[in-house]
Motif scaffolding. Structure first.
Motif, PDB file in Angstrom:
ATOM      1  N   GLU A 186      -3.857  -0.557 -16.877  1.00 52.44           N
ATOM      2  CA  GLU A 186      -4.804  -1.583 -16.434  1.00 52.44           C
ATOM      3  C   GLU A 186      -4.105  -2.930 -16.244  1.00 52.44           C
ATOM      4  O   GLU A 186      -4.410  -3.677 -15.321  1.00 52.44           O
ATOM      5  CB  GLU A 186      -5.931  -1.705 -17.465  1.00 52.44           C
ATOM      6  N   LYS A 205     -13.439  -3.193 -11.587  1.00 50.61           N
ATOM      7  CA  LYS A 205     -12.917  -2.039 -12.286  1.00 50.61           C
ATOM      8  C   LYS A 205     -14.005  -0.983 -12.438  1.00 50.61           C
ATOM      9  O   LYS A 205     -15.135  -1.323 -12.765  1.00 50.61           O
ATOM     10  CB  LYS A 205     -12.450  -2.498 -13.670  1.00 50.61           C
ATOM     11  N   PHE A 248     -10.309  -1.134  -8.833  1.00 46.35           N
ATOM     12  CA  PHE A 248      -9.449  -0.357  -9.728  1.00 46.35           C
ATOM     13  C   PHE A 248     -10.225   0.867 -10.202  1.00 46.35           C
ATOM     14  O   PHE A 248     -11.213   0.736 -10.922  1.00 46.35           O
ATOM     15  CB  PHE A 248      -9.028  -1.241 -10.909  1.00 46.35           C
ATOM     16  N   ASP A 250     -10.233   3.692 -12.470  1.00 48.01           N
ATOM     17  CA  ASP A 250      -9.545   4.189 -13.659  1.00 48.01           C
ATOM     18  C   ASP A 250      -9.935   5.649 -13.876  1.00 48.01           C
ATOM     19  O   ASP A 250     -11.055   6.044 -13.567  1.00 48.01           O
ATOM     20  CB  ASP A 250      -9.966   3.329 -14.857  1.00 48.01           C
TER      21      ASP A 250
END
Ligand SMILES: Nc1ncnc2c1ncn2[C@@H]1O[C@H](COP(=O)(O)OP(=O)(O)OP(=O)(O)O)[C@@H](O)[C@H]1O
Ligand SMILES: [Mg+2]
Length: 467
Positions: A186, A205, A248, A250
């Motif tokens: 991250e 995110k 992002f 994840d």
């Protein structure tokens, strides 16, 4: 934009002229006054005698160079926003200055009038909140915090840093970050965003394993009014919200395979189709994905689309586990010690690791990687108090948490524990009671298995091997 009084600190007449011309040709033509200074001394003297709205500062001056230049100016006028003008060669320095409080940096020769004005507007905006600017997404304090130096001197880490800088220079290339839990995925994603020209845009995110598959599509891509019974009005998805910035993703390996073609469409055509939509929406985002599982294996097992994998696999940043870059361990430990605020009455004291402590840290195999190291150091600092950190403060014994000292199962709670410590102790006790069974433990604790796993990572605890 209000009238701006700008101090331009620049020793090269050619660069000054160029800047002046850019401002003249930009949208703030006629709405600024530029005072020049060519040395640090002159700059400080101007700052103490006049009021400025903004400082444009070259870091390399005849009487001062590098970070010291910024520090001196910032100290002289902490309330005036500073934008740095740098050459390519000191871009790193500038990035560090930004973390020390500079508003932004611009690389000479790469700036156009629009960027210059945007950066200036943004810099001033933070200080003159009441003035009416076109709102622009801000580089939040949190963003800056999340983007500290990647600490480490190993060749592996140097390679990672150089890859980050390379991809940060591009703004559309998608990136795949691979690494075990706690290796800094991250942090890398953050660094790419905040070093890239997208740093003025949002950084969003999304943890692909945190949202149930059924809600994921709406969450990611949004929906039109009437797309399903509850869709009373249309809603933007996270991709649209990230427009102009970075998203992002994840734990990308957990993305439902049925949604993967939609992501592929975004990567290939830069468009998306909302749920219930009849036409495509244009979308301008950089996608950074992270995974701690081998996607190639998932592709072989047909759990991850091959075409998407190849799309993502173009630019890969691999983060090696901490045990494979042992020379970084002590550096990181010292970094985390510096980061922790000194205890009251101990300001200015240097807290050290003893050589034995450094040896224990280096030998341990760090299954939770850097996050685990950070937790261990934070705890050790509390336990050590004003003393040096000794091995007994570390509570690591070859990868095993030490057995509880008192009666097994008896909670080790005391009145001076923080909520976090209490939470950790409680989770640990419940896990012991349930034999490390995550499903069972999460039921007892009343949280999802996913949340529990996150907490285990956070606290450096481990589930039973075969739970
Ligand atoms: N090179 C580094 N220098 C300083 N701090 C670091 C570095 N790498 C990671 N960290 C810190 O370690 C912690 C864990 O990093 P991060 O959350 O980025 O890991 P991750 O790979 O995303 O983990 P997970 O897979 O569990 O989500 C964070 O507090 C981060 O700031
Ligand atoms: Mg992470």
């Amino acid at each position: 934009m209000p009238f701006l009084k700008i101090l331009l600190v620049e020793d090269s007449p050619a660069d000054s002229r160029l800047l002046w011309e850019m401002l003249r040709d930009s949208g703030i033509k006629g709405r600024f006054a530029l005072d020049p200074a060519v040395t640090l001394k002159e700059a400080i003297s101007q700052l103490s005698s006049k009021k400025f709205d903004l400082v444009l500062l070259d870091l390399m001056l005849p009487d001062s160079a590098g970070l010291d230049t910024f520090r001196a100016v910032h100290k002289a006028c902490p309330d005036v926003p500073v934008v740095l003008l740098t050459g390519l060669s000191d871009e790193n320095l500038a990035a560090r200055a930004v973390r020390e409080g500079a508003q932004d940096y611009l690389v000479k020769g790469q700036v156009d009038p629009a960027t210059l004005v945007r950066s200036m507007r943004y810099a001033v905006e933070r200080h003159v909140a009441e003035r009416s600017f076109r709102p622009s997404p801000k580089l939040s304090e949190e963003g800056k915090k999340l983007c500290p130096d990647m600490v480490g001197s190993s060749d592996e880490l140097k390679e990672v840093r150089s890859l980050i800088e390379t991809v940060a220079r591009t703004s559309n290339t998608s990136v795949l970050i691979m690494g075990e839990t706690g290796t800094g995925k991250e942090l890398v994603a953050n660094s790419i965003h905040f070093l890239s020209s997208r740093r003025y845009g949002p950084f969003i995110k999304l943890n692909c394993s945190a949202i149930p598959d059924t809600l994921m599509e709406a969450e990611m891509f949004g929906y039109e009014k009437g797309a399903f019974t509850d869709a009373k009005q249309s809603k933007k998805g996270l991709f649209e919200l990230a427009d102009g910035g970075t998203i992002f993703l994840d734990e990308i390996g957990d993305m439902d395979i049925r949604l993967q073609p939609k992501l592929l469409q975004i990567l290939e055509n830069r468009t998306l189709r909302k749920l219930g939509g009849v036409s495509d929406v244009k979308i301008d985002v950089r996608v950074i994905a992270a995974t701690n599982v081998e996607l190639a294996e998932m592709v072989r097992e047909k759990r991850f689309r091959e075409d998407l994998y190849y799309r993502l696999n173009v630019m890969v940043i691999g983060l090696p586990p901490l045990r494979e870059r042992k020379e970084d361990i002590v550096l990181l430990a010292e970094h985390f010690m510096d980061e922790n605020a000194p205890l009251e009455g101990q300001e200015g004291q240097i807290r050290k690791l003893t050589p034995e402590t450094a040896a224990v840290l280096s030998e341990y195999n760090w299954p939770g990687n850097i996050r685990e190291l950070k937790n261990v150091i934070e705890r050790a600092m509390i336990l050590a108090g004003p003393d040096e950190i000794r091995p007994e403060h570390l509570h690591i014994t070859g990868g095993q948490e030490p057995a509880p000292a008192a009666r097994p199962g008896a909670p080790q709670y005391s009145m001076d524990m923080s909520l976090e410590e209490l939470e950790k102790a409680h989770i640990k006790n419940v896990l012991e009671k349930t034999g490390g069974n995550i499903t069972h433990a999460s039921k007892v604790l009343g949280i999802s298995r996913y949340t529990l796993r996150e907490k285990l990572k956070k606290y450096g605890l481990r589930e039973a091997e075969n739970a």
